[in-house]
Design a protein around this motif. Sequence first.
Motif, PDB file in Angstrom:
ATOM      1  N   PRO A 383       2.675  15.065  50.822  1.00  0.00           N
ATOM      2  CA  PRO A 383       1.328  15.639  51.023  1.00  0.00           C
ATOM      3  C   PRO A 383       0.272  14.540  51.164  1.00  0.00           C
ATOM      4  N   GLU A 384      -0.671  14.734  52.070  1.00  0.00           N
ATOM      5  CA  GLU A 384      -1.732  13.761  52.291  1.00  0.00           C
ATOM      6  C   GLU A 384      -2.560  13.554  51.032  1.00  0.00           C
ATOM      7  N   ARG A 385      -2.652  14.568  50.177  1.00  0.00           N
ATOM      8  CA  ARG A 385      -3.502  14.459  48.996  1.00  0.00           C
ATOM      9  C   ARG A 385      -3.031  13.397  48.009  1.00  0.00           C
ATOM     10  N   VAL A 386      -1.762  12.950  48.100  1.00  0.00           N
ATOM     11  CA  VAL A 386      -1.324  11.909  47.171  1.00  0.00           C
ATOM     12  C   VAL A 386      -2.054  10.596  47.446  1.00  0.00           C
ATOM     13  N   PHE A 387      -2.589  10.440  48.641  1.00  0.00           N
ATOM     14  CA  PHE A 387      -3.316   9.219  48.982  1.00  0.00           C
ATOM     15  C   PHE A 387      -4.805   9.321  48.654  1.00  0.00           C
ATOM     16  N   THR A 388      -5.294  10.528  48.466  1.00  0.00           N
ATOM     17  CA  THR A 388      -6.748  10.721  48.350  1.00  0.00           C
ATOM     18  C   THR A 388      -7.206  11.328  47.038  1.00  0.00           C
ATOM     19  N   THR A 389      -6.317  12.059  46.346  1.00  0.00           N
ATOM     20  CA  THR A 389      -6.743  12.828  45.180  1.00  0.00           C
ATOM     21  C   THR A 389      -5.780  12.634  44.013  1.00  0.00           C
ATOM     22  N   PRO A 390      -6.206  11.996  42.944  1.00  0.00           N
ATOM     23  CA  PRO A 390      -5.329  11.852  41.768  1.00  0.00           C
ATOM     24  C   PRO A 390      -5.006  13.219  41.178  1.00  0.00           C
ATOM     25  N   TYR A 391      -3.797  13.367  40.661  1.00  0.00           N
ATOM     26  CA  TYR A 391      -3.432  14.625  40.010  1.00  0.00           C
ATOM     27  C   TYR A 391      -4.171  14.745  38.682  1.00  0.00           C
ATOM     28  N   GLU A 392      -4.701  15.931  38.426  1.00  0.00           N
ATOM     29  CA  GLU A 392      -5.308  16.232  37.130  1.00  0.00           C
ATOM     30  C   GLU A 392      -4.953  17.655  36.734  1.00  0.00           C
ATOM     31  N   ASN A 393      -4.550  17.833  35.492  1.00  0.00           N
ATOM     32  CA  ASN A 393      -4.352  19.182  34.984  1.00  0.00           C
ATOM     33  C   ASN A 393      -5.699  19.864  34.798  1.00  0.00           C
ATOM     34  N   PRO A 394      -5.775  21.169  35.013  1.00  0.00           N
ATOM     35  CA  PRO A 394      -7.016  21.874  34.703  1.00  0.00           C
ATOM     36  C   PRO A 394      -7.312  21.805  33.208  1.00  0.00           C
ATOM     37  N   VAL A 395      -8.580  21.799  32.860  1.00  0.00           N
ATOM     38  CA  VAL A 395      -9.004  21.721  31.462  1.00  0.00           C
ATOM     39  C   VAL A 395      -9.646  23.042  31.070  1.00  0.00           C
ATOM     40  N   ASN A 396      -9.110  23.645  30.014  1.00  0.00           N
ATOM     41  CA  ASN A 396      -9.698  24.862  29.457  1.00  0.00           C
ATOM     42  C   ASN A 396     -10.252  24.532  28.076  1.00  0.00           C
ATOM     43  N   GLY A 397     -10.114  25.427  27.124  1.00  0.00           N
ATOM     44  CA  GLY A 397     -10.541  25.128  25.770  1.00  0.00           C
ATOM     45  C   GLY A 397     -11.788  25.842  25.321  1.00  0.00           C
ATOM     46  N   ASP A 398     -12.535  26.451  26.257  1.00  0.00           N
ATOM     47  CA  ASP A 398     -13.701  27.243  25.895  1.00  0.00           C
ATOM     48  C   ASP A 398     -13.810  28.382  26.902  1.00  0.00           C
ATOM     49  N   PRO A 399     -14.483  29.466  26.540  1.00  0.00           N
ATOM     50  CA  PRO A 399     -14.539  30.652  27.409  1.00  0.00           C
ATOM     51  C   PRO A 399     -15.070  30.368  28.807  1.00  0.00           C
ATOM     52  N   ALA A 400     -16.108  29.522  28.908  1.00  0.00           N
ATOM     53  CA  ALA A 400     -16.692  29.253  30.218  1.00  0.00           C
ATOM     54  C   ALA A 400     -15.696  28.544  31.138  1.00  0.00           C
ATOM     55  N   SER A 401     -15.008  27.532  30.612  1.00  0.00           N
ATOM     56  CA  SER A 401     -14.034  26.796  31.423  1.00  0.00           C
ATOM     57  C   SER A 401     -12.883  27.694  31.837  1.00  0.00           C
ATOM     58  N   VAL A 550       4.283  12.374  43.771  1.00  0.00           N
ATOM     59  CA  VAL A 550       4.580  13.432  44.746  1.00  0.00           C
ATOM     60  C   VAL A 550       5.098  14.688  44.041  1.00  0.00           C
ATOM     61  N   LEU A 551       5.913  14.525  43.017  1.00  0.00           N
ATOM     62  CA  LEU A 551       6.356  15.686  42.239  1.00  0.00           C
ATOM     63  C   LEU A 551       5.158  16.440  41.663  1.00  0.00           C
ATOM     64  N   MET A 552       4.214  15.711  41.091  1.00  0.00           N
ATOM     65  CA  MET A 552       3.037  16.357  40.514  1.00  0.00           C
ATOM     66  C   MET A 552       2.199  17.038  41.586  1.00  0.00           C
ATOM     67  N   ALA A 553       2.098  16.434  42.764  1.00  0.00           N
ATOM     68  CA  ALA A 553       1.261  16.989  43.828  1.00  0.00           C
ATOM     69  C   ALA A 553       1.775  18.330  44.328  1.00  0.00           C
ATOM     70  N   HIS A 554       3.070  18.590  44.165  1.00  0.00           N
ATOM     71  CA  HIS A 554       3.645  19.862  44.636  1.00  0.00           C
ATOM     72  C   HIS A 554       3.482  20.992  43.615  1.00  0.00           C
ATOM     73  N   HIS A 555       3.025  20.694  42.408  1.00  0.00           N
ATOM     74  CA  HIS A 555       2.813  21.730  41.379  1.00  0.00           C
ATOM     75  C   HIS A 555       4.074  22.568  41.155  1.00  0.00           C
ATOM     76  N   TYR A 556       5.217  21.896  41.051  1.00  0.00           N
ATOM     77  CA  TYR A 556       6.467  22.629  40.855  1.00  0.00           C
ATOM     78  C   TYR A 556       6.541  23.297  39.487  1.00  0.00           C
ATOM     79  N   VAL A 557       5.877  22.739  38.505  1.00  0.00           N
ATOM     80  CA  VAL A 557       5.925  23.258  37.142  1.00  0.00           C
ATOM     81  C   VAL A 557       4.514  23.335  36.582  1.00  0.00           C
ATOM     82  N   VAL A 558       4.373  24.043  35.472  1.00  0.00           N
ATOM     83  CA  VAL A 558       3.132  24.024  34.704  1.00  0.00           C
ATOM     84  C   VAL A 558       3.377  23.122  33.506  1.00  0.00           C
TER      85      VAL A 558
END
Length: 605
Positions: A383-401, A550-558
């Motif tokens: 995926p092209e995004r591996v060159f442009t966008t670091p992988y980050e997990n979504p952050v929750n922890g409060d109702p608004a997020s 590349v494994l992370m970029a494909h979102h194969y797992v949570v």
Amino acid sequence: MLLAAMSAGLAQSEPEWRHGAALSGEPKYAEGFEHFDYVNPDAPKGGIVRLGESTGFDTLNPILPKGNTAPGLGLMYDSLLEPALDEININAEYGLIAEAFRYPDDYSWVEYRLNPQARWHDGTPISVDDVIWSFGKLKEVNPSQAFYYRHVTSAEAMAERVVRFTFDAPGNRELPKIVGQLIVLPKHWWEGTGANGAPRDISGATLEAPLGSGPYRIGAFEPGRYIEYERVADYWANEHPVRVGTNNFDKLRYESYRDQTVLLQAFKADQYDFRAENSAKNWATGYDFPAVRDGRVVLETFPDKARGIMQAFVLNLRREPFSDIRVRRAFNLAFDFETANKTVFFGQYKRIPSYFAGTELASSGLPQGKELEILESVRDLVPERVFTTPYENPVNGDPASLRENLREAVELLREAGYELRGRQMVNVASGEPLEIEFLDNDPNSERYVLPYAHNLERIGIKMTLRTVDTPQYINRIRERDFDVTTLGWAQSLSPGNEQRDYWGSEAADRPQSRNYGGIKDAGIDALIEKVIYAGDRDELVAATRALDRVLMAHHYVVPQFYIDVDRTARWDRFGHPENIPEYTHGFPTIWWWDAQKAERVGGRG
């Protein structure tokens, strides 16, 4: 003279025999070493250590891929080579059954010269024929091992005590050491007849105690309840440098219990001695009992530096909802790790950001240097995004997020062909509701699965939790009969050929593989080969980071959570070396029975 010169040249080109070797650089221990640095060479022999487990067993066949193999069978067998516990995982290995080994500069083959002292427990020498037969039967009986060793094209005798394994291509630095880990079995015993007069069958289950070569043999046992191993007093390798100071207990006993709750209670009741605690709740609240307060039970953590880890909600890509990356990403957005860590896990965990979490092999930021070069070489496959966008997990922890992330999840699902109808998320084309089953064998999983299911329910997805017994769970995972489950992959600090089994396309449809989710991707396959054929440590690290990215970029797992220490509890009856290796606590291999401590602690169940 010409012939003599040619012969001398050929002799000079022959690789030298080695006592040990490392994947990169030189092994720590020089030829002629007396013992590993981390052992107590004068450790007393004696006593018993009892271990607990929750799977039970129904076979004593060490290579059978089906059924439940008895725990601890590895105690009965030696391998050609043995790793040291204070060097990077499988980075360096030393001869055991093989007194020496050698391979050419291109790693196209490896030869092992067997130790003439190596013996089976019945006194029969371990032979080249045993090694060749074991290799053939392992590939014949176990599909997973056949896949693992598929690049080994032949095993043949070169001399009375020399066996050669030839590979299908040069350049795989790990293969000489992987083959060195081969379990060697006694051909004469397995091709003989049992006590009932019937021929033994290496391809079937057995409850006849098999012949071994290692430091222990099977004593008493009862399938599904316990198995006991007895130290072999005249073990052939008692004084071998890789064995000095190890295997100090006269007996090791594995007790089987029906589930994790009973397992913990049995430990408190002094029914077994040592426990590796993998539950944050248990660690925080489960050890407030008299034996801990008065010091008879010791709670201790050890740094976990020996491995990387990916533990995750594994999504079965073979099933329609999860073949779409947008659906997979939506499922990650709905997982509120931060709240679970605070309310369920007592703040003990970190979120997993990598398939090699906790190691230098984990990718981060944007690719640079050698990693970028490797990714550029497969740019059309990733995926092209591996060159442009670091992988980050979504952050929750409060109702608004959480609300914001759930809104993004709904949008991703809409793009993937789903829509909310009332309180149900349905497939627009078929009208079928999006309903899945979470499969597990541990009732304790509901503590974090049910809140996750609640979040999914808020966006119209119904996830039901189904808990089954361990044998049924194992069979369903093997047959890929699940939607979502929790699984993990422990990673060596020197990754290599096992990555094909974890993520390779060829492994996706093989029931015995560890490609549980069914990943099939040309870019992943190409990067796995970059890892396997890395020329040095720097290239290995760069290639592994590229694969991870590349494994992370494909979102194969949570991704779920991990901790970088081993939490242990033990009844204080044991001694250990002062310089425990940094990569493992080594229990019970390098520990010993301490009679004075045992007398003070008393009891034994």
